[in-house]
Design an enzyme around this catalytic site. Structure first.
Site, PDB file in Angstrom:
ATOM      1  N   GLY A 155      -7.143   1.414   5.048  1.00 20.98           N
ATOM      2  CA  GLY A 155      -8.186   1.176   4.058  1.00 20.98           C
ATOM      3  C   GLY A 155      -9.284   0.315   4.655  1.00 20.98           C
TER       4      GLY A 155
ATOM      5  CG  MET B 254     -11.030  -5.575   3.622  1.00 15.90           C
ATOM      6  SD  MET B 254     -11.812  -6.334   5.075  1.00 15.90           S
ATOM      7  CE  MET B 254     -13.483  -6.550   4.448  1.00 15.90           C
TER       8      MET B 254
ATOM      9  CB  VAL C 199      -0.082   1.609   4.704  1.00 16.68           C
ATOM     10  CG1 VAL C 199       1.346   1.804   4.203  1.00 16.68           C
ATOM     11  CG2 VAL C 199      -0.940   0.944   3.632  1.00 16.68           C
TER      12      VAL C 199
ATOM     13  CE  LYS D 141      -2.576  -3.158   0.602  1.00 16.90           C
ATOM     14  NZ  LYS D 141      -2.831  -3.110  -0.853  1.00 16.90           N
TER      15      LYS D 141
ATOM     16  CG  ASP E 121      -8.517  -0.922  -8.153  1.00 15.59           C
ATOM     17  OD1 ASP E 121      -9.438  -0.213  -8.610  1.00 15.59           O
ATOM     18  OD2 ASP E 121      -8.216  -0.940  -6.950  1.00 15.59           O
TER      19      ASP E 121
END
Length: 386
Positions: free
Chosen positions: A23, A25, A28, A43, A133
């Site tokens: 992603g 920042m 995984v 992660k 989110d």
């Protein structure tokens, strides 16, 4: 591109085998727990990520506290060199985004996934936490059906006024953001709005608003009405559409009170054989306060239809005329007997006819609460998230 420096490293008890996803920042990785040979997902976030790093730490702490069958559990977390990590089960199937990309879900399948995610979100709200989110990529599916809500990186206490974002930028994913978030803090109602967008996406295959940039999308949430879901999926009935559109109403007070209330209303809407259940408009406030609920009953079969009303009125009118004629006949007979009565003859009792009016109330549909079917219990997860 995934960083190669962590592959084939052993971090605590976990041997990193390969990368899974990257992603903005975070990264995984697929790893193996050397204590029991379980495949897990790790992660990783660099300490240099600043604010995102702090969010990640909050996520780890939140997930450790939230033990629920449909919240992806945190098995472990810690730090390694200049990384922070969190270990979760590995879910091989992937996210709900993958399932939606194949096309709209049947209403029953969408309702089943909605019930699971709503149960997880309700649990978080009851424990004083907002997710902030909710989106398809934050729902993992085990075997394509059993759902986990994950990625609590933006989790926030309902009563916590502190925000990690101090730069004035909005937090969340634009396609799922409630319009009030432009000026106000997140609330349970904004989480429910995002859940409504997710439901819209499941049954149509698309989110209601898209745009060239995040600002454009957020402004559409604020100013435009979403396209009716039935235009994209003819299988969506008026009752189902009504539930979806109420969930993503611009006014937070018109949305459902809780995630479970939404899931129950949706189930009643698509299950035509089920007893209708009311759709509630509510005024959201702090979660510990009792919201004001105004019930709008869903359409239900009435004992008397509109087509039968003229016949009922005619019958009632005829009965009234018959009663009036009987009274006149009795009165005339009494008068006639009086004229022909001999002196000293005993008078007969006078009969007085009176009518009794019975008001027949058309019964109103009584909302019947129906408990959704018992979900299958989770099997011990053997994998984790992509």
């Amino acid at each position: 591109m995934l960083m190669q420096e962590l592959i084939h490293k052993t971090i605590s008890y976990y041997y990193v085998e390969r990368g899974l996803a990257k992603g903005g920042m975070s990264e995984v990785y697929l790893a193996r727990d050397q204590r029991n040979q379980q495949i897990v997902a790790m992660k990783m976030v660099r300490r240099s990520a600043g604010e995102y790093y702090e969010r990640f730490r909050r996520e780890a702490r939140a997930m450790v506290q939230l033990h629920h069958p449909h919240i992806l559990p945190a098995l472990d977390y810690g730090e390694y060199e200049h990384w922070a990590y969190m270990v979760t089960p590995y879910i091989e199937y992937g996210t709900l985004s993958r399932r939606v990309a194949e096309g709209p879900l049947p209403l029953e399948e969408a309702g089943d996934i909605l019930s699971q995610v709503a149960s997880a979100l309700q649990f978080a709200h009851e424990h004083g936490m907002l997710h902030r989110d909710i989106k398809a990529s934050n729902v993992l599916l085990r075997d394509g059906h059993y759902a986990y809500l994950t990625d609590f990186g933006l989790v926030k206490s309902i009563e916590d006024n502190y925000s990690l974002t101090r730069s004035g930028f909005l937090i969340g994913t634009p396609e799922y953001m409630a319009p009030e978030l432009i000026e106000e803090a997140a609330t349970p109602a904004s989480d429910i709005y995002a859940l409504g967008v997710l439901l819209y996406q499941m049954v149509t295959g698309s989110v209601p608003f898209k745009g060239a940039n995040p600002v454009n999308i957020v402004m559409k949430h604020l100013r435009e009405q979403p396209p009716p879901p039935s235009q994209m999926n003819p299988a969506i009935t008026p009752d189902v559409e009504r539930v979806i559109l109420q969930t993503i109403a611009k006014d937070p007070m018109r949305r459902f009170r809780t995630p479970k209330a939404l899931a129950n209303a949706f189930r009643q809407a698509y299950r035509v054989d089920a007893t209708p259940e009311p759709v509630a408009n509510v005024q959201h406030s702090a979660l510990h306060q009792a919201p004001t609920v105004q019930v709008m009953p869903a359409a239900a079969p009435q004992k008397f239809s509109a087509q039968r009303m003229p016949r009922i009125v005619w019958i009632a009118g005829a009965a009234l005329i018959a009663i009036l004629l009987l009274i006149l006949l009795l009165a005339n007979a009494s008068f006639h007997n009086a004229d022909h009565m001999q002196p000293g003859q005993q008078t007969q009792p006078t009969v007085t006819a009176s009518s009794t009016t019975t008001a027949t109330e058309v019964p109103q549909p009584t909302p019947t609460s129906q408990t959704p079917g018992q979900q299958k219990g989770p099997k011990p997860p053997h994998g984790h998230k992509k």
